[in-house]
Enzyme design. Structure first.
Site, PDB file in Angstrom:
ATOM      1  N   LYS A 183     -11.461  -0.230   6.430  1.00 28.73           N
ATOM      2  CA  LYS A 183     -10.207  -0.133   7.174  1.00 28.73           C
ATOM      3  C   LYS A 183     -10.548   0.381   8.580  1.00 28.73           C
ATOM      4  CE  LYS A 183      -6.104   2.898   7.044  1.00 28.73           C
ATOM      5  NZ  LYS A 183      -5.323   3.779   6.170  1.00 28.73           N
ATOM      6  N   GLU A 229       0.884  -1.166   0.000  1.00 33.70           N
ATOM      7  CA  GLU A 229       0.000   0.000   0.000  1.00 33.70           C
ATOM      8  C   GLU A 229       0.920   1.213   0.000  1.00 33.70           C
ATOM      9  OE1 GLU A 229      -2.706   2.480   3.110  1.00 33.70           O
ATOM     10  OE2 GLU A 229      -3.023   0.308   3.151  1.00 33.70           O
ATOM     11  N   THR A 244      -3.675   6.587   1.837  1.00 34.52           N
ATOM     12  CA  THR A 244      -3.804   8.004   2.205  1.00 34.52           C
ATOM     13  C   THR A 244      -4.343   8.825   1.029  1.00 34.52           C
ATOM     14  OG1 THR A 244      -1.775   7.607   3.487  1.00 34.52           O
ATOM     15  CG2 THR A 244      -2.709   9.804   3.621  1.00 34.52           C
ATOM     16  N   ARG A 301       1.420  10.193   0.769  1.00 32.55           N
ATOM     17  CA  ARG A 301       1.944  11.191   1.696  1.00 32.55           C
ATOM     18  C   ARG A 301       3.083  11.965   1.078  1.00 32.55           C
ATOM     19  NH1 ARG A 301       1.942   7.729   7.386  1.00 32.55           N
ATOM     20  NH2 ARG A 301      -0.224   7.047   7.219  1.00 32.55           N
TER      21      ARG A 301
END
Length: 208
Positions: free
Chosen positions: A129, A41, A69, A45
């Site tokens: 999640k 994953e 993210t 960021r």
């Protein structure tokens, strides 16, 4: 083709990766794939994320590659165009979910309370999640959320490590856990691929 849920459940640990240099993903992906963790994953960021996904998809075409993210439609488009298999978001944003549904890519949004679970269910999502897992009450909170919602399944992420990963995975309807301990940015920046491979193998063996 197996569903995203089946693919996550087969691997059990999804390395959550933050990169400064996109090119680092090639030796990193090799270290993971060769040591029993054929998944990544790659988090948005940093500006390197989309290019890293593109490079990894080319180098490891069979790997399960998620974009993490992801906060908006633009990042969804960038991730899908780069070759991501699925999208992960830290929270539940209906606009991001709609973008994924319109573009035909799976999304696993972050939730940690009944209201966000119900918002996800309202949009037809059942694989979620649990984030930030430990800070949100850990296993007790996770079990409390699973009890009334019998159709959901979770990928807990946040504070997961070698000491608690199997406690999470032992819970029915926990498919996999996201973890960073085998892909510490310090190890990545230092190019310590052998050490990352060792930690990946240790993690894969731990959850067998």
């Amino acid at each position: 083709m197996s569903t995203i849920s089946e693919q996550l459940a087969a691997i059990k640990i999804i390395p959550v990766i933050a990169l400064e240099r996109a090119e680092d993903i090639i030796p990193l992906g090799k270290a993971l794939a060769e040591n029993g963790l054929p998944a990544a994953e790659i988090t948005f960021r940093s500006d390197a994320a989309a290019e890293a996904i593109r490079l990894l998809r080319k180098a490891q075409p069979d790997m399960l590659i998620g974009a993490g993210t992801v906060l908006n439609r633009e990042q969804v488009i960038a991730a899908k165009d780069a070759g991501a298999t699925f999208i992960v978001s830290p929270g539940f944003n209906p606009n991001t979910v709609r973008a994924c549904q319109e573009l035909g890519i799976d999304i696993i949004p972050g939730v940690n309370n009944p209201s966000t679970v119900e918002a996800a269910l309202e949009m037809g999502l059942t694989t979620l999640k649990f984030f930030p897992a430990e800070a949100s009450g850990g296993i007790n909170m996770l079990k409390s959320l699973l009890a009334p919602y019998t159709k959901i399944q979770f990928m807990p992420t946040g504070g997961i490590n070698t000491k608690n990963v199997n406690d999470y995975l032992a819970i029915e309807r926990v498919l996999a856990c996201g973890g960073t301990w085998m892909v510490d940015p310090k190890l990545i920046n230092a190019g310590r691929w052998d050490e990352i491979g060792r930690l990946a193998r240790e993690a894969a063996d731990l959850v067998k």
